[in-house]
Design a protein around this motif. Structure first.
Motif, short mmCIF file in Angstrom:
data_model
loop_
_atom_site.label_atom_id
_atom_site.label_comp_id
_atom_site.label_asym_id
_atom_site.label_seq_id
_atom_site.Cartn_x
_atom_site.Cartn_y
_atom_site.Cartn_z
N ASN A 1 66.55 -6.74 -89.27
CA ASN A 1 67.75 -6.24 -88.60
C ASN A 1 67.78 -6.92 -87.24
N ILE A 2 68.80 -7.74 -87.00
CA ILE A 2 68.80 -8.66 -85.86
C ILE A 2 69.85 -8.26 -84.83
N VAL B 1 65.03 -8.27 -81.71
CA VAL B 1 65.94 -8.07 -80.58
C VAL B 1 65.89 -9.29 -79.68
N GLN B 2 67.06 -9.78 -79.30
CA GLN B 2 67.09 -10.93 -78.39
C GLN B 2 66.55 -10.50 -77.03
N GLU B 3 65.79 -11.38 -76.41
CA GLU B 3 64.99 -11.00 -75.23
C GLU B 3 65.79 -10.32 -74.12
N GLY B 4 66.97 -10.83 -73.85
CA GLY B 4 67.76 -10.32 -72.73
C GLY B 4 68.09 -8.84 -72.81
N VAL B 5 68.17 -8.32 -74.03
CA VAL B 5 68.52 -6.90 -74.18
C VAL B 5 67.36 -6.08 -74.75
N THR C 1 60.71 -9.75 -80.65
CA THR C 1 61.81 -10.30 -79.86
C THR C 1 61.99 -11.78 -80.19
N PHE C 2 63.14 -12.32 -79.81
CA PHE C 2 63.42 -13.74 -80.07
C PHE C 2 64.34 -14.27 -78.98
N ARG C 3 64.39 -15.62 -78.88
CA ARG C 3 65.29 -16.25 -77.90
C ARG C 3 66.49 -16.92 -78.56
#
Lengths: 501, 289
Positions: A288-289, A323-327, A422-424
């Motif tokens: 779930n991305i 979850v993308q790193e920024g959030v 997390t991912f970028r």
């Protein structure tokens, strides 16, 4: 499907804020138990073979337990190989003498009848499903039972229209279908199996899971009531050996299995040397991305619905969160807050979000995985909602900052346990999401349409939910890539599993 | 003075290159007259693994090509095959065909390529669906290729069996690792040369020559082969493939060559993907104006 984690638990979030402002206001919810007075359960259930209730040849019965109270609900017949043989013979005779001679239209009318009868007795089914399986009554009532009835409705209409489904082909039924279903959606899985099989002109021998036989047996009562010719649907209850007897029976033409990938592989091997048509709906470890441009509050609801729906006993559960790193900080904080406000407890209470784990065995499995997570040194967050002292209950759990190589990321847990990574970049998350032997489902959260379609095309999974999760519908084909199995259930594509094309 | 003929070295085809087998081994199949056809590469398991790596590498690009473009390339293969007809006829005759049968086989193969070229941008519309779910969501199901497909080509023909087993599978965007007919391998290598000059990206089709008895197990157990099409015609080997293929829930299909013009052969090697997205529904207004 309606939102399972709906209003009631959100009210509780509001109440917490309010009580901070004004300590005298209490918004605590009163218990709202569903009544079980009107249901009819026999103390003992026999096998449903050839339209009759017959005693198991070995005379053995086993108990069905309410996992929320650990109380016995009923005794269930344990079918032996001889009983399965009897059921297959009945199904063969019904196929040859009755069902294959009936027009599609008349077949369809029987299936319509079954659909209506489920609707008429919906409340009884919902209550029994919850008592037997531990799932929250709101879910049984609003998801499992209506979807099961709708599934029969959908396929009933196909019975006399099959020649439209496969261009330039004259389709034929297969014969006797042997079907084995899991314990996470007992009635719904029975509907997913029986409805298309009958619509396509096959007869059925179905085995429910040993911990959740009751609604399948109640469905047998409805089938009796519907006047469906004897032997067209046979329900045999029992353990794995009963299932093996169905798979290995030489007069079965089709095997349909929903369950674990390990058992699926055994079944695939067992039928390799035969002409039995096979469909497998197996395990998953779905990603779930959440992207930075996602609607965060909706995404958090989607994460909760993705992994905690039905206690996480969902093959397509969104059990790997990316979850993308920024959030990441924001999403994880909101997720923890949301988890703290989930109601866990009496499945019969209409306020309950998360019910009981289906069995002691599954409860132990989930605890084992959480232990592995601790031993691996992961940060673990368990929601601090109160949990009943009796019954099998498991707190919603996060495994944070976990490595792609971790056992918890690789293996299916089948419980309310969510790994968080997390991912970028887009490429990175596609690589990570696809880096699994499974390929059942995936979720993508972003407000950007072109990004959605980039992701939904590249994720190797049979169902992709964009800005939503865990939605099901009879018209929507469901099934996996890779080791999540093959074949589809639901929709036009679901017919293929039960026809010679 | 009579000119000395230049003989062809028959090599295998991996990732758009023509290497010899890494094993250095060969076999020399003979025609009905007992005359040796050529020294043919006896491919090893390692060759098969190399071919799978090449096929996997080529998969993403081929799967994401515009369907129209795949159709164009398939048509280009037909053009190249037509132009090389004389060479294929000669090879088929060397392997025992009559001239008439050889010509027919090449023509059939060329026409089959044209047939599937036309399917490339149509099968999706035929087999996909928009599904009217009861909730406020847009929902559709479309086909996607399975990935890397292993093919054991039919034994009894040199060209047509090979072409008719490969083409439907690559039309749908899969990449393939093919074991050519053991007895009649010549056209497979020459067909690889056709592919190599038809804008088919390297790695989309990889062709090995050698023995089914040596490579069957590897086709079945390789964890990065998603599906296998078995055209070998041996019922026992087909069952063995199915049994050994369960380690990664491999999709295994039999190819009997009965109905070669058949879009369902494309569909067999496709997965159905269903996509959901919510439809905004505010205030209940409808488009009745």
């Amino acid at each position: 499907m309606s939102d399972v984690f709906g209003l009631t638990s959100q009210i509780k979030i509001m109440s917490k804020k309010d009580t901070k402002q004004n300590e005298t206001v209490s918004w605590e919810l009163s218990p709202a138990p569903e009544s079980k007075g009107h249901i009819s359960l026999k103390p003992k259930y026999d096998l449903f073979i050839n339209g009759k209730w017959v005693k198991p040849s070995g005379g053995k019965y086993f108990d069905s337990i309410n996992p929320a109270t650990e109380e016995k609900l009923a005794e269930i017949a344990y079918a032996s190989e001889a009983d399965v043989d009897k059921a297959v013979k009945a199904a063969r005779e019904a196929y040859t003498n009755v069902w294959s001679k009936l027009s599609g239209r008349e077949r369809g009318k029987y299936i319509f009848r079954i659909a209506r009868l489920i609707q008429e007795r919906a409340r009884e089914f919902a209550v029994i499903e919850t008592l037997d399986g531990g799932k929250a009554i709101r879910e049984s009532r609003d998801v499992d039972v209506p979807l099961a009835a709708n599934h029969f409705f959908y396929y009933a209409g196909w019975a006399d229209k099959l020649e439209y489904a496969f261009p330039n082909r004259k389709v034929e039924s297969l014969g006797v279908a042997g079907q084995i279903i899991p314990w996470n959606f007992p009635l719904l899985m029975a509907a997913w199996k029986i409805a298309p099989a009958l619509a396509c002109g096959n007869t059925v021998v179905l085995k429910p899971a040993e911990t959740t036989s009751l609604t399948a047996l109640k469905l047998a009562e409805i089938i009796e009531e519907s006047g469906l010719p004897a032997g067209v649907v046979n329900i045999v209850t029992g353990y794995g050996d009963t299932g093996a007897a169905i798979v290995n029976h030489p007069d079965v033409n089709k095997v349909a299995f929903t369950g674990s990938t390990n058992v699926g592989k055994i079944i695939q091997r067992a039928v390799a040397g035969t002409n039995k048509k096979l469909t497998l709906e197996l395990g998953g470890k779905s990603a779930n991305i959440i992207f930075e441009d996602a609607p965060i509050d909706q995404a958090v609801e989607g994460i909760v619905n993705g992994i905690f729906f039905n206690q996480g006993h969902v093959c397509c559960a969104g059990s790997r969160l990316f979850v993308q790193e920024g959030v990441a900080d924001e999403v994880i904080q909101k997720l923890k807050d949301r988890m703290d406000h989930l109601y866990i407890g009496d499945p019969m209470d209409k306020n309950t979000d998360i019910g009981a784990i289906n069995s002691k065995e599954q409860f132990d499995t989930i605890r084992k995985y959480i232990k592995i997570g601790k031993a691996e040194g992961n940060e673990i967050y368990e929601s601090n909602c109160p949990v009943p002292s009796k019954g099998y209950f498991c707190r919603p759990t996060l495994i944070l900052d976990v490595a792609q190589s971790s056992t918890l990321v690789q293996e299916e847990i089948f419980g309310p346990v969510l790994t968080v990574q997390t991912f970028r970049t887009v490429d990175e998350v596609i690589q990570k999401a696809n880096n699994t032997p499974y390929g059942l489902a995936a979720g993508v959260w972003t407000d950007k349409g072109s990004k959605i379609f980039n992701l939904t095309t590249k994720l190797r999974a049979g169902v992709v939910w964009a800005n939503t999760y865990n939605r099901f519908d009879p018209v929507s084909p469901f099934g996996g890539y890779k080791e999540s199995g093959f074949g589809r259930e639901g929709g036009k594509h679901g017919l293929e599993a039960y026809l010679k094309i | 003075m009579e000119r000395l003929e230049v003989l062809k070295t028959y090599k295998i085809y991996i990732g758009g290159q023509f290497p010899r087998t890494e094993s250095g081994r060969y076999y020399d199949p003979k025609n009905a007259q007992g005359q040796a056809l050529a020294n043919i590469c006896l491919s090893s398991r390692k060759d098969l693994r190399n071919a799978v790596v090449a096929a996997r590498k080529a998969f993403g690009g081929w799967a994401e090509r515009a369907h129209f473009n795949r159709g164009q390339i398939l048509y280009r293969i037909a053009e190249m095959l037509e132009g090389r007809k004389a060479q294929f006829v000669e090879e088929l005759m060397k392997q025992g065909s009559t001239k008439a049968a050889a010509e027919k086989e090449v023509d059939q193969s060329t026409d089959l390529l044209v047939y599937y070229s036309g399917w490339a941008d149509k099968y999706q519309q035929l087999f996909s669906s928009v599904n009217p779910v009861a909730s406020s969501h847009f929902n559709f199901s479309a086909l996607e290729p399975m990935g890397v497909v292993g093919i054991v080509a039919p034994q009894d023909t040199s060209l047509f069996g090979l072409v008719s087993s490969i083409i439907p599978v690559i039309t749908g965007g899969n990449t393939v690792v093919v074991l050519a007919s053991e007895k009649l391998p010549l056209c497979a290598v020459t067909f690889a040369e056709v592919l190599n000059s038809s804008d088919v990206p390297g790695g989309v089709v990889n062709i090995l020559t050698g023995k089914e008895s040596e490579l069957l197990e590897q086709f079945a157990t390789h964890m990065d082969i998603n599906a296998v099409l078995y055209g070998g015609g041996d019922a026992k080997n087909y069952i063995r493939l199915k049994e050994l293929g369960t380690d990664n829930v491999k999709r295994v299909f039999n190819f009997d060559g009965a109905e070669t013009e058949n879009p369902y052969l494309i569909a067999d090697f496709q997965e159905v993907k269903t996509t959901w997205h919510p439809i905004e529904n505010i205030g209940g207004s409808t488009s009745t104006y």
